[in-house]
Enzyme design. Structure first.
Site, PDB file in Angstrom:
ATOM      1  N   LYS A 120       0.816  -1.212   0.000  1.00 45.43           N
ATOM      2  CA  LYS A 120       0.000   0.000   0.000  1.00 45.43           C
ATOM      3  C   LYS A 120       0.852   1.266   0.000  1.00 45.43           C
ATOM      4  O   LYS A 120       0.349   2.346  -0.292  1.00 45.43           O
ATOM      5  CB  LYS A 120      -0.973  -0.016   1.170  1.00 45.43           C
ATOM      6  CG  LYS A 120      -2.025  -1.107   1.031  1.00 45.43           C
ATOM      7  CD  LYS A 120      -3.130  -0.987   2.060  1.00 45.43           C
ATOM      8  CE  LYS A 120      -4.185  -2.055   1.856  1.00 45.43           C
ATOM      9  NZ  LYS A 120      -3.733  -3.389   2.302  1.00 45.43           N
TER      10      LYS A 120
HETATM   11  C1  LIG Z   1      -4.503  -4.452   1.898  1.00 46.55           C
HETATM   12  C2  LIG Z   1      -3.744  -5.721   1.866  1.00 46.55           C
HETATM   13  C3  LIG Z   1      -4.152  -6.792   1.060  1.00 46.55           C
HETATM   14  C4  LIG Z   1      -5.417  -6.746   0.241  1.00 46.55           C
HETATM   15  O1  LIG Z   1      -5.366  -5.818  -0.813  1.00 46.55           O
HETATM   16  P1  LIG Z   1      -6.722  -5.333  -1.532  1.00 46.55           P
HETATM   17  O2  LIG Z   1      -6.295  -4.337  -2.524  1.00 46.55           O
HETATM   18  O3  LIG Z   1      -7.585  -4.757  -0.439  1.00 46.55           O
HETATM   19  O4  LIG Z   1      -7.328  -6.547  -2.128  1.00 46.55           O
HETATM   20  C5  LIG Z   1      -3.358  -7.922   1.021  1.00 46.55           C
HETATM   21  N1  LIG Z   1      -2.246  -8.022   1.778  1.00 46.55           N
HETATM   22  C6  LIG Z   1      -1.825  -7.025   2.571  1.00 46.55           C
HETATM   23  C7  LIG Z   1      -0.606  -7.198   3.383  1.00 46.55           C
HETATM   24  C8  LIG Z   1      -2.558  -5.848   2.642  1.00 46.55           C
HETATM   25  O5  LIG Z   1      -2.144  -4.862   3.438  1.00 46.55           O
END
Ligand SMILES: *Cc1c(COP(=O)(O)O)cnc(C)c1O
Length: 431
Positions: A107
């Protein structure tokens, strides 16, 4: 480029409005009016391009000239200041390591882009921009760190009390300055609902400029397409050109949506696999054609504990809601905590690779879904040291904590307590 709402093609806005609003006025999610197809020459030469070069070429059609080209080039270089390597884990299975950014999770990529895109729009605004974000863990830290000390922007992070790991919590409760952490006595779905309600609240919107930083925001979502292209470029360098399958550990399904968009831009990915924990709403949809949201269930891959994935409507939108087409583009598998634990242990001992609980679902889904002749890339979405309580007992030793995580652990935790009502959130924001 214009962006329309998934609820109505008639609602169309420009980039700035789509990014500042996050959610369309009819509660739909914004989608790009066209998905540009990149020239063949781009893909023929992709193995020779840097991450930053790929980033610029992939995003340019969406973000320029609203952001001037030279400025946007700088923005891309600045946002992508860490590496995203592809690492071979076992026969035909490769990890795309997305955890080399400031908060050790994928993210970071979207959050760093969004902060820089928003700040390019802040100049000329009279009022501060207020970012409201609901997090099940990693979003909060990535957004808080991406926006930390950006002038003219305040960030409010809503998170479910007791359902976020200590390390994750430290990463957004210790910063202070323009970052406020709000601890909600409820689930992630409650946090997400409160944020959605706040965006639709008339009074709040009259009095302050509110915007979202969840994966529903295009300024986060679209930049995530970059690393699918970059992963493919690295596979080409490894001599693998065809039959590449990409597997995405999924919660709100923003990450995989960005991958599907990359494919529509011409990226030759053979197929996508969505991996989930027991919150298996989308794998069930793929099987049955029925989409039945359910309350989220807590798991050890908690950043994927989502019972009504917000980006699912975007996936439907990409394929005109045709179940058959969606199932041609992606398949889905779900895994229990027990299976995740066993995989952490097995892949450490057999392949000398330490997965995190989210990446472990991706690895398993590749093991299950990969066919003869295919090579798979799974997204390693977070660094394993972010989940020591889960990972260390399985691998039987403690992991060395990277320095940038240690720094957070020393900070003092500060948060505001809140129930799950919009009223209290409103009172607090208006104060
Ligand atoms: C947010 C997150 C996900 C999921 O991603 P999405 O875009 O919400 O499907 C998977 N793994 C980790 C470590 C995350 O922080």
């Amino acid at each position: 480029m214009q962006f329309y709402s998934t609820n109505s093609q008639n609602i169309k806005v420009g980039l700035k409005e789509a990014v500042l609003k996050g959610l369309a006025e009819d509660n739909g999610l914004y989608m790009p009016e066209q998905i540009p197809v990149l020239p063949e020459s781009f893909f023929n030469d992709i193995a020779n391009k840097s991450l930053q070069e790929i980033g610029y070429e992939v995003l340019k059609p969406f973000f320029t000239p609203d952001i001037p080209e030279d400025k946007f080039k700088e923005l891309v270089d600045d946002a992508l200041d860490f590496e995203i390597p592809v690492v071979k884990v076992s026969d035909k299975k490769y990890a795309l390591e997305l955890f080399h950014g400031p908060t050790l999770a994928f993210k970071d990529v979207g959050a760093r882009f969004m902060a820089r895109i928003l700040s390019s729009f802040v100049c000329g605004q009279e009022k501060d921009i207020n970012i409201l974000v609901a997090t099940s863990g990693d979003t909060g830290s990535a957004v808080a760190n991406g926006f930390y000390k950006v002038p003219g922007i305040n960030v409010f992070v809503l998170y479910p009390k007791g359902l976020v790991s200590e390390v994750q919590e430290k990463q957004f409760t210790t910063l202070g300055e323009n970052i406020t952490a709000i601890e909600v006595d409820g689930t992630f779905d409650d946090c997400q609902r409160m944020v959605k309600q706040a965006f639709l609240d008339k009074e709040l919107n009259e009095k302050m400029v509110l915007t979202s930083a969840n994966s529903i925001n295009l300024a986060r979502l679209l930049p995530q397409s970059i690393y699918y292209h970059h992963a493919y470029a690295q596979m080409r360098k490894n001599g693998i050109k065809d039959d590449v399958v990409m597997c995405v550990p999924s919660g709100n399904f923003g990450n995989i949506t960005a991958g599907l968009i990359a494919q529509l831009m011409g990226l030759p990915v053979k197929r996508f696999i969505a991996a989930t924990n027991i919150n298996d709403i989308v794998p069930k949809y793929l099987e049955s054609g029925q989409y039945n949201p359910a309350p989220s269930k807590a798991t050890i891959a908690n950043a994927m504990d989502v019972g009504d994935p917000s980006n699912f409507v975007r996936i439907l939108d990409l394929y005109d809601a045709e179940h058959k087409v969606v199932t041609e583009k992606m398949e889905g598998y779900s895994y229990t905590d027990e299976q995740i634990r066993a995989t952490l242990k097995r892949v450490d001992s057999d392949e000398a690779y330490v997965l995190d609980p989210h990446g472990a679902t991706g690895y398993m889904a590749l093991e299950e879904g990969l066919k003869e002749g295919e090579s798979g890339v799974f997204l390693e979405t977070a660094h394993p040291t972010k989940f020591p309580e889960v990972v260390e007992p399985e691998i039987g030793r403690s992991l060395e904590v990277p320095e940038r995580l240690q720094a957070f652990m020393k900070g003092e935790r500060k948060s505001v307590q809140m129930d799950t009502t919009l009223e209290n959130l409103k009172d607090f924001l208006l104060k």
